[in-house]
Motif scaffolding. Structure first.
Motif, mmCIF file in Angstrom:
data_model
loop_
_atom_site.group_PDB
_atom_site.id
_atom_site.type_symbol
_atom_site.label_atom_id
_atom_site.label_comp_id
_atom_site.label_asym_id
_atom_site.label_seq_id
_atom_site.Cartn_x
_atom_site.Cartn_y
_atom_site.Cartn_z
ATOM 1 N N LYS A 10 0.836 -1.207 0.000
ATOM 2 C CA LYS A 10 0.000 0.000 0.000
ATOM 3 C C LYS A 10 0.873 1.259 0.000
ATOM 4 O O LYS A 10 0.641 2.190 -0.778
ATOM 5 C CB LYS A 10 -0.908 -0.012 1.230
ATOM 6 C CG LYS A 10 -1.874 1.130 1.293
ATOM 7 C CD LYS A 10 -2.713 1.055 2.553
ATOM 8 C CE LYS A 10 -3.927 0.219 2.305
ATOM 9 N NZ LYS A 10 -4.946 0.341 3.341
ATOM 10 N N THR A 11 1.889 1.283 0.849
ATOM 11 C CA THR A 11 2.782 2.433 0.942
ATOM 12 C C THR A 11 3.524 2.665 -0.366
ATOM 13 O O THR A 11 3.615 3.801 -0.847
ATOM 14 C CB THR A 11 3.800 2.235 2.086
ATOM 15 O OG1 THR A 11 3.086 2.000 3.302
ATOM 16 C CG2 THR A 11 4.696 3.442 2.247
ATOM 17 N N LEU A 12 4.036 1.600 -0.961
ATOM 18 C CA LEU A 12 4.751 1.724 -2.233
ATOM 19 C C LEU A 12 3.839 2.218 -3.347
ATOM 20 O O LEU A 12 4.243 3.039 -4.170
ATOM 21 C CB LEU A 12 5.385 0.390 -2.629
ATOM 22 C CG LEU A 12 6.597 -0.035 -1.814
ATOM 23 C CD1 LEU A 12 7.050 -1.428 -2.215
ATOM 24 C CD2 LEU A 12 7.734 0.953 -1.996
ATOM 25 N N ARG A 13 2.617 1.725 -3.382
ATOM 26 C CA ARG A 13 1.665 2.165 -4.409
ATOM 27 C C ARG A 13 1.374 3.657 -4.275
ATOM 28 O O ARG A 13 1.308 4.370 -5.278
ATOM 29 C CB ARG A 13 0.357 1.391 -4.286
ATOM 30 C CG ARG A 13 0.444 -0.016 -4.793
ATOM 31 C CD ARG A 13 -0.841 -0.766 -4.448
ATOM 32 N NE ARG A 13 -0.764 -2.142 -4.848
ATOM 33 C CZ ARG A 13 -1.211 -2.608 -6.018
ATOM 34 N NH1 ARG A 13 -1.786 -1.791 -6.865
ATOM 35 N NH2 ARG A 13 -1.088 -3.872 -6.324
ATOM 36 N N ILE A 14 1.200 4.132 -3.061
ATOM 37 C CA ILE A 14 0.913 5.554 -2.846
ATOM 38 C C ILE A 14 2.109 6.411 -3.264
ATOM 39 O O ILE A 14 1.954 7.417 -3.965
ATOM 40 C CB ILE A 14 0.513 5.812 -1.382
ATOM 41 C CG1 ILE A 14 -0.840 5.147 -1.093
ATOM 42 C CG2 ILE A 14 0.464 7.304 -1.078
ATOM 43 C CD1 ILE A 14 -1.244 5.134 0.362
ATOM 44 N N ILE A 15 3.310 6.006 -2.874
ATOM 45 C CA ILE A 15 4.518 6.760 -3.224
ATOM 46 C C ILE A 15 4.726 6.778 -4.737
ATOM 47 O O ILE A 15 4.998 7.836 -5.325
ATOM 48 C CB ILE A 15 5.752 6.183 -2.494
ATOM 49 C CG1 ILE A 15 5.641 6.460 -0.992
ATOM 50 C CG2 ILE A 15 7.044 6.763 -3.061
ATOM 51 C CD1 ILE A 15 6.664 5.729 -0.149
#
Length: 69
Positions: A10-15
């Motif tokens: 989730k964090t990687l997708r947002i970044i």
């Protein structure tokens, strides 16, 4: 709709989504619109491509333990 996108994913997708959108704005390119996809899937926590591939990175402790037993 069951969530299938976990913490790191989730964090990687947002970044990545924000980075692609920022690139599109800086380069004045429509390519930045593509950044909406990873950003949205990261914020929602559900990826439609994961369903047919049977991928789930959102694994709760209870559900993982039940799968292992």
């Amino acid at each position: 709709m069951q969530k299938n996108v976990g913490g790191i994913d989730k964090t990687l997708r947002i970044i990545v989504g924000i980075a692609i959108i920022a690139y599109g704005v800086v380069a004045q390119s429509w390519l930045g619109v593509i950044g909406i996809i990873p950003l949205a899937t990261g914020l929602i926590g559900w990826c439609p491509l994961y369903c047919p591939l049977k991928i789930n990175t959102s694994c709760k402790k209870e559900s993982c333990e039940k799968k292992e037993e």
